[in-house]
Design a protein around this motif. Structure first.
Motif, PDB file in Angstrom:
ATOM      1  N   HIS A  22       0.719  -1.127   0.059  1.00  0.00           N
ATOM      2  CA  HIS A  22       0.046  -0.026   0.039  1.00  0.00           C
ATOM      3  C   HIS A  22       0.756   1.378  -0.186  1.00  0.00           C
ATOM      4  O   HIS A  22       0.631   2.340  -0.861  1.00  0.00           O
ATOM      5  N   HIS A  54      -2.497  -0.071  -8.468  1.00  0.00           N
ATOM      6  CA  HIS A  54      -2.886  -1.039  -7.417  1.00  0.00           C
ATOM      7  C   HIS A  54      -1.999  -2.134  -7.437  1.00  0.00           C
ATOM      8  O   HIS A  54      -2.150  -3.201  -6.572  1.00  0.00           O
ATOM      9  N   LEU A  88      -6.072   3.441   1.160  1.00  0.00           N
ATOM     10  CA  LEU A  88      -6.297   2.261   1.625  1.00  0.00           C
ATOM     11  C   LEU A  88      -7.659   1.665   1.601  1.00  0.00           C
ATOM     12  O   LEU A  88      -7.515   0.276   1.252  1.00  0.00           O
ATOM     13  N   ALA A 130      -0.343  -3.302  -4.125  1.00  0.00           N
ATOM     14  CA  ALA A 130      -1.188  -3.797  -2.960  1.00  0.00           C
ATOM     15  C   ALA A 130      -1.909  -5.034  -3.468  1.00  0.00           C
ATOM     16  O   ALA A 130      -2.149  -6.009  -2.447  1.00  0.00           O
ATOM     17  N   SER A 144      -7.177  -0.057  -1.740  1.00  0.00           N
ATOM     18  CA  SER A 144      -6.463  -1.446  -1.610  1.00  0.00           C
ATOM     19  C   SER A 144      -7.324  -2.556  -1.171  1.00  0.00           C
ATOM     20  O   SER A 144      -7.261  -3.691  -1.594  1.00  0.00           O
TER      21      SER A 144
END
Length: 433
Positions: A88, A371, A237, A374, A240
């Motif tokens: 992340h 992403h 967050l 993540a 993710s």
């Protein structure tokens, strides 16, 4: 490889795309080769410790198999939990993959000399936990840089090349440990000291040769992206965590967890081979060489096959090699010759070649570019936590019964998990490229 310009006062270098103007795109981007060199050096350091650690804690310190199972579980579990944070953090702030990876490599390098001071289970556990924290921080950003710098149709080959270079280090590490043990009086301390020096060299190569920012080679997947290579909005967050809502990623993670729950730690497998087949103790550090050599030879071909036939299918097939290896250990008698040991190690290496980089390549295909860190962390964490549980359970079973019985139960569980995973993958659509 490209030299990263880190001198103050100069404008930031353009993100590396791996292609020189007017030239054909290379089969493997320079970023992948640079990261492969870092992994090669770092793995020499790590495998020097890994090669002697089982004997060090069981024979020299007198810990039980359950105690070693706890240590091995820490090796897998702590790094897995930190991997989520590393993935992340790397996706935020315009992709800080190199920064987060560098912190992880540096932390692991600092831990190697600390093993010189560790002589009890709590202290060794704390040092290993710190070392695995570094590994957890660096793994997802590293794989994200590989996937972002590589065209989608070549992901399997790129990860295969990286894993082959990484495995070259895994091949040289036990040899270095074996040599140090043979020429020194206080062998274990010497291994830990040399390992720390090699790890520091790996950090230096990362700083000098890995680009600070990698431009995406994937087509844009967000409507507000400017085009290929545009990082898109900053990853949050919540974004993710929402990745598991993607059916393809959820199925892949589920399969990695199911099969990870029945994957015995390498160290336990080598201990079983040494004890069941009565191998001399001084040959123990050489056992990982068979696995590493096979992995090295097959990593690139397996990656190319995965690009053509499907990464998920090859990932599942790789566990068939592992199942055969477990079966050979169970069927072997104490009078079995070296051919059984070689066969088990070859199957073990084939398992890694068909699963390690292949799983990362499969993950890269179902996660948006913004992403990647993540996404790689989610799948890798699920697999690593499952192996953490397996290490604890296997160590407890060995302590209560014996190693052969524990392996028999695990083999049956692996067969059942493979059948379950095949049903999950049957519902997943995959484009081989």
């Amino acid at each position: 490889m490209y030299l990263a310009d880190s001198r103050a006062g100069k404008a930031p270098a353009a993100p590396d795309t791996g292609v020189r103007p007017g030239r054909r795109a290379p089969a493997v981007p320079g970023t992948v080769l640079a990261l492969g060199a870092v992994s090669l050096i770092t793995d020499i350091s790590s495998e020097m410790v890994t090669a002697v650690l089982p004997l060090y804690v069981v024979a020299a310190l007198g810990l039980s198999p359950l105690g070693f199972g706890l240590l091995d579980g820490i090796n897998n579990g702590v790094g897995a939990l930190v991997r989520l944070a590393g993935g992340h953090l790397a996706d935020r702030g315009g992709r800080r993959h190199k920064v987060v990876a560098g912190i992880g490599y540096g932390l692991s390098a600092l831990c190697k000399p600390l093993l010189l001071l560790a002589h009890t289970l709590p202290v060794i556990s704390a040092v290993l936990a710190l070392d695995r924290t570094g590994k957890g921080l660096r793994t997802a950003p590293r794989d994200a840089m590989i996937s972002l710098s590589t065209p989608p149709e070549r992901l399997g080959r790129a990860f295969g090349v990286h894993r082959a270079m990484d495995t070259t280090g895994a091949l040289l590490g036990p040899l270095a440990a074996f040599a140090v043990l043979r020429v020194t009086v206080d062998g274990y301390d010497a291994v830990f000291a040399v390992s720390g020096c090699v790890a520091a060299l790996g950090v230096l190569v990362l700083v000098l040769f890995v680009p600070r920012q990698v431009a995406s080679r994937h087509p844009a997947t967000r409507p507000d992206a400017d085009g290929p290579g545009h990082p898109g909005p900053r990853a949050t967050l919540r974004d993710s965590a929402a990745l598991l809502r993607r059916p393809a990623l959820r199925r892949l993670t589920l399969c990695a967890v199911l099969l990870g729950l029945t994957t015995v730690s390498d160290s336990f497998l080598y201990l079983l081979l040494q004890r069941e087949l009565r191998l001399p103790v001084h040959l123990f550090p050489l056992l990982p060489l068979g696995t590493a050599a096979t992995f090295l030879l097959l990593a690139i071909p397996m990656g190319a096959v995965a690009d053509r036939v499907g990464r998920r299918r090859l990932f599942l097939a790789g566990h068939g090699f592992l199942l055969l290896g477990y079966g050979l250990v169970l069927l072997a008698s104490r009078d079995a010759g070296p051919s059984v040991v070689v066969a088990v190690l070859v199957l073990h290496g084939a398992f890694y070649a068909a699963t390690d980089g292949v799983l990362a390549a499969a993950t890269a295909r179902v996660v948006p570019p913004e992403h990647q860190g993540a996404g790689q962390a989610l799948v890798g964490t699920g697999q690593a936590l499952a192996r953490f549980v397996c290490s604890l359970a296997f160590g407890a079973a060995w302590t209560l019964w014996d190693g052969r019985t524990a392996l028999a139960v695990t083999t049956a569980a692996l067969a059942a998990a493979a059948v379950a995973a095949s049903f999950v993958l049957r519902t997943a659509d995959e484009v081989p490229a």
